[in-house]
Design a protein around this motif. Structure first.
Motif, PDB file in Angstrom:
ATOM      1  N   SER A  24       0.828  -1.213   0.000  1.00 50.14           N
ATOM      2  CA  SER A  24       0.000   0.000   0.000  1.00 50.14           C
ATOM      3  C   SER A  24       0.856   1.255   0.000  1.00 50.14           C
ATOM      4  CB  SER A  24      -0.934   0.003   1.207  1.00 50.14           C
ATOM      5  OG  SER A  24      -1.872  -1.049   1.135  1.00 50.14           O
ATOM      6  N   LEU A  25       1.941   1.249   0.786  1.00 47.54           N
ATOM      7  CA  LEU A  25       2.819   2.420   0.833  1.00 47.54           C
ATOM      8  C   LEU A  25       3.542   2.622  -0.493  1.00 47.54           C
ATOM      9  CD1 LEU A  25       4.361   2.207   4.418  1.00 47.54           C
ATOM     10  CD2 LEU A  25       2.648   3.802   3.581  1.00 47.54           C
ATOM     11  N   TYR A  26       3.970   1.525  -1.115  1.00 47.97           N
ATOM     12  CA  TYR A  26       4.595   1.631  -2.442  1.00 47.97           C
ATOM     13  C   TYR A  26       3.603   2.194  -3.462  1.00 47.97           C
ATOM     14  CZ  TYR A  26       8.845  -0.947  -1.174  1.00 47.97           C
ATOM     15  OH  TYR A  26      10.038  -1.323  -0.619  1.00 47.97           O
ATOM     16  N   LYS A  27       2.370   1.706  -3.413  1.00 49.67           N
ATOM     17  CA  LYS A  27       1.345   2.208  -4.331  1.00 49.67           C
ATOM     18  C   LYS A  27       1.040   3.672  -4.061  1.00 49.67           C
ATOM     19  CE  LYS A  27      -1.159  -1.997  -5.588  1.00 49.67           C
ATOM     20  NZ  LYS A  27      -2.490  -2.647  -5.651  1.00 49.67           N
ATOM     21  N   LEU A  28       1.022   4.042  -2.778  1.00 41.48           N
ATOM     22  CA  LEU A  28       0.755   5.433  -2.429  1.00 41.48           C
ATOM     23  C   LEU A  28       1.896   6.334  -2.885  1.00 41.48           C
ATOM     24  CD1 LEU A  28      -1.146   7.398  -0.922  1.00 41.48           C
ATOM     25  CD2 LEU A  28       0.193   6.950   1.140  1.00 41.48           C
ATOM     26  N   LEU A  29       3.116   5.878  -2.706  1.00 38.84           N
ATOM     27  CA  LEU A  29       4.280   6.691  -3.058  1.00 38.84           C
ATOM     28  C   LEU A  29       4.415   6.852  -4.569  1.00 38.84           C
ATOM     29  CD1 LEU A  29       6.865   8.191  -2.216  1.00 38.84           C
ATOM     30  CD2 LEU A  29       8.045   5.985  -2.219  1.00 38.84           C
ATOM     31  N   PHE A  30       4.404   5.737  -5.292  1.00 42.57           N
ATOM     32  CA  PHE A  30       4.641   5.789  -6.735  1.00 42.57           C
ATOM     33  C   PHE A  30       3.347   5.947  -7.528  1.00 42.57           C
ATOM     34  CE2 PHE A  30       8.168   3.267  -4.945  1.00 42.57           C
ATOM     35  CZ  PHE A  30       9.222   4.082  -5.324  1.00 42.57           C
ATOM     36  N   SER A  34       2.143   9.681  -7.201  1.00 43.28           N
ATOM     37  CA  SER A  34       2.958  10.700  -7.864  1.00 43.28           C
ATOM     38  C   SER A  34       3.026  10.520  -9.373  1.00 43.28           C
ATOM     39  CB  SER A  34       4.371  10.695  -7.283  1.00 43.28           C
ATOM     40  OG  SER A  34       4.970   9.415  -7.414  1.00 43.28           O
ATOM     41  N   LEU A  76      -5.045  12.438  -2.125  1.00 41.61           N
ATOM     42  CA  LEU A  76      -4.279  11.805  -1.049  1.00 41.61           C
ATOM     43  C   LEU A  76      -5.204  11.307   0.051  1.00 41.61           C
ATOM     44  CD1 LEU A  76      -1.559  11.107   0.251  1.00 41.61           C
ATOM     45  CD2 LEU A  76      -1.532  13.405   1.236  1.00 41.61           C
ATOM     46  N   LYS A 134      -6.939   8.172  -1.141  1.00 41.85           N
ATOM     47  CA  LYS A 134      -6.049   7.010  -1.157  1.00 41.85           C
ATOM     48  C   LYS A 134      -5.740   6.525   0.257  1.00 41.85           C
ATOM     49  CE  LYS A 134      -3.746   7.426  -5.631  1.00 41.85           C
ATOM     50  NZ  LYS A 134      -4.093   6.050  -6.035  1.00 41.85           N
TER      51      LYS A 134
END
Length: 315
Positions: free
Chosen positions: A95-101, A104, A238, A241
């Motif tokens: 989830s954090l990878y999806k949120l980060l990349f 953006s 944001l 998400k």
């Protein structure tokens, strides 16, 4: 304080009459709003009564009311389970990878397209990038198999031509999360960019003219005009998400997961699917769903508070 006391002193009948007059004045607006209210009431709020299943040892034969009450046992069983930390870690990391990349990437694409002045090229790029959004994950996984299969996949055939041993992208645990993130970005980058392109179109061109007169470079214009102009949309996206931070994409993970890479990409939703539907532990599955909903609600409130602090408004 005095204004509040004065408002409290207004008779109830006058408040009711004022409310009725407001409805009559905006009756068309309320009529348009009514179907949406009915939809949310019937399909969103009434089904919330099923939350009680999370506190019961639900039995299909006994039904909702006759199933035995177990309190917080379903929650403790989930948190004390053997797989709890593994699936929580996988869910949070993905989830954090999806949120980060994933968050953006559409912004970057929108900013790049905003600088393209050849309209026909811009439209072609937009069409190509947002078409994957309409493909189901079943089709996307089929495409991945055609590209990445160890035997006759396109990428591995190219590797063979260069004398490199084929790589089992779809079964190697080390490649699991990377494929999840890349396929998510590829599928939704164009669709997400549409919102930011609309926000970019709403920025006053005179702001750019004033910045150029002051000698601002393209990077300065981007930092001081463009990004502040779409800040509201960025904060809204944001918040949305963050509310789904523990979802991580059931459809996608369900298609990509197999017995070889499951240890790296097994998430809460796929675990709930196995426990709730395959093993009929419906009470446990409902408890996990409620657990996710509470965390998502807290994150939305926190993001909303943060948005108010930095942007001066609440979404």
């Amino acid at each position: 304080m005095q204004a509040k006391l004065a408002a409290d002193a207004i008779p109830l009948s006058k408040k009711r009459n004022s409310w009725i007059r407001t409805i009559k004045k905006y009756k068309v607006m309320y009529a348009l709003l009514f179907p949406a209210l009915v939809y949310f009431a019937v399909f969103k709020y009434i089904p919330m009564a099923g939350i009680i299943i999370a506190f019961k040892n639900y039995n299909l034969a006994l039904g909702l009311w006759d199933s035995p009450w177990v309190g917080f046992k379903n929650f403790t069983d989930f948190m004390n389970g053997v797989y709890f930390w593994d699936i929580m870690r996988n869910t949070i990391i993905i989830s954090l990878y999806k949120l980060l990349f994933g968050f953006s990437a559409p912004i970057v694409l929108a900013l790049l397209l905003n600088e393209v002045y050849t309209q026909w090229f811009k439209k072609i790029v937009q069409t190509i990038t947002y078409l994957p959004h309409f493909l189901s994950w079943v089709i996307v996984y089929g495409m991945m198999v055609a590209l990445l299969a160890p035997g006759d996949g396109l990428f591995n055939m190219i590797l063979k031509e260069f004398g490199v041993e084929p790589i089992s992208f779809l079964t190697e645990p080390a490649w699991g999360r990377l494929l999840i993130i890349l396929s998510e970005i590829w599928k939704d980058i164009g669709w997400g960019a549409i919102l930011y392109l609309a926000a970019l179109a709403g920025i006053d061109p005179s702001l750019y003219e004033a910045a150029r007169i002051d000698g601002a470079s393209k990077w300065r214009q981007l930092w001081h005009v463009t990004l502040p102009g779409i800040r509201g949309v960025m904060i809204l996206m944001l918040i949305l998400k963050l509310s789904h931070i523990l979802d991580a994409g059931f459809d996608q993970i369900f298609m990509f997961a197999n017995s070889f890479n499951q240890e790296k990409i097994d998430i809460i939703d796929t675990w709930v699917y196995r426990e709730g539907l395959e093993r009929l532990k419906i009470g446990l599955a409902t408890a996990v769903g409620l657990f996710k909903a509470v965390i998502g609600f807290v994150l939305v409130l926190a993001a909303n508070k943060l948005a108010k602090k930095f942007d001066g408004q609440i979404w």
